[in-house]
Motif scaffolding. Structure first.
Motif, mmCIF file in Angstrom:
data_model
loop_
_atom_site.group_PDB
_atom_site.id
_atom_site.type_symbol
_atom_site.label_atom_id
_atom_site.label_comp_id
_atom_site.label_asym_id
_atom_site.label_seq_id
_atom_site.Cartn_x
_atom_site.Cartn_y
_atom_site.Cartn_z
ATOM 1 N N VAL A 151 0.843 -1.212 0.032
ATOM 2 C CA VAL A 151 0.079 0.062 -0.079
ATOM 3 C C VAL A 151 0.914 1.189 0.038
ATOM 4 O O VAL A 151 0.617 2.052 -0.699
ATOM 5 N N TYR A 152 2.037 1.180 0.798
ATOM 6 C CA TYR A 152 2.730 2.340 0.872
ATOM 7 C C TYR A 152 3.732 2.401 -0.127
ATOM 8 O O TYR A 152 4.286 3.722 -0.594
ATOM 9 N N ALA A 153 3.950 1.525 -0.813
ATOM 10 C CA ALA A 153 4.747 1.482 -2.032
ATOM 11 C C ALA A 153 4.026 2.336 -3.250
ATOM 12 O O ALA A 153 4.826 3.027 -4.035
ATOM 13 N N SER A 154 2.814 2.221 -3.263
ATOM 14 C CA SER A 154 2.247 3.088 -4.427
ATOM 15 C C SER A 154 2.069 4.565 -4.205
ATOM 16 O O SER A 154 2.230 5.148 -5.076
ATOM 17 N N ALA A 155 1.852 4.854 -3.009
ATOM 18 C CA ALA A 155 1.706 6.493 -2.576
ATOM 19 C C ALA A 155 1.609 6.455 -1.054
ATOM 20 O O ALA A 155 1.234 5.584 -0.567
ATOM 21 N N LYS B 38 8.137 15.111 1.445
ATOM 22 C CA LYS B 38 7.633 13.896 0.643
ATOM 23 C C LYS B 38 8.092 12.692 1.387
ATOM 24 O O LYS B 38 9.089 12.452 1.745
ATOM 25 N N PHE B 39 6.857 11.807 1.203
ATOM 26 C CA PHE B 39 7.101 10.583 1.908
ATOM 27 C C PHE B 39 8.044 9.734 0.859
ATOM 28 O O PHE B 39 7.953 9.862 -0.208
ATOM 29 N N VAL B 40 8.941 9.155 1.626
ATOM 30 C CA VAL B 40 9.936 8.306 0.739
ATOM 31 C C VAL B 40 9.776 6.852 0.907
ATOM 32 O O VAL B 40 9.941 6.038 -0.213
#
Length: 127
Positions: free
Chosen positions: A72-76, A88-90
């Motif tokens: 889930v977090y890899a997509s956005a 910005k989330f990395v």
């Protein structure tokens, strides 16, 4: 607890509730430099608790939860997270100890989000 941390915890709770059908019962988050470190308590649904009664079940719950969160977090980043912290989330590093129903998530951002830091900016490079 600051308003910013409270809102950050709400974003985490809502996402996990939507994803797993149950959000954590309690979240403790600290901002350190360019990271938000969240400890989540009471994560497992009744079905997951039942499955986790055996070693194989614990491994299955652990694998499913960690992979789903990473995917889930890899997509956005979750909606509103980047605006809330001003960065910005990395990447997300996450794990759960199924036996104790405790999870830790480390959210990595592209600049300092720690409100105690002076003025923000890029995190210090290793020397």
């Amino acid at each position: 607890m600051s308003r910013q941390i409270h809102e950050f915890n709400d974003i985490i709770r809502k996402l996990r509730k939507n994803l797993f059908g149950k959000g954590p019962e309690r979240i403790h988050t600290v901002f350190v430099n360019n990271m938000a470190i969240a400890t989540l308590y009471g994560n497992l649904s009744p079905s997951e608790q039942f499955i986790a009664r055996t070693p194989e079940g614990r491994e299955m719950v652990h694998a499913a939860r960690t992979r789903m969160i990473q995917t889930v977090y890899a997509s956005a980043a979750p909606e509103g997270m980047e605006e809330l912290v001003g960065a910005k989330f990395v990447h997300l590093f996450s794990d759960i100890k199924v036996e104790d129903d405790i999870a830790v998530s480390v959210f990595l951002f592209d600049q300092v989000i720690d409100q105690q830091s002076m003025g923000g900016g890029k995190p210090d490079e290793a020397r």
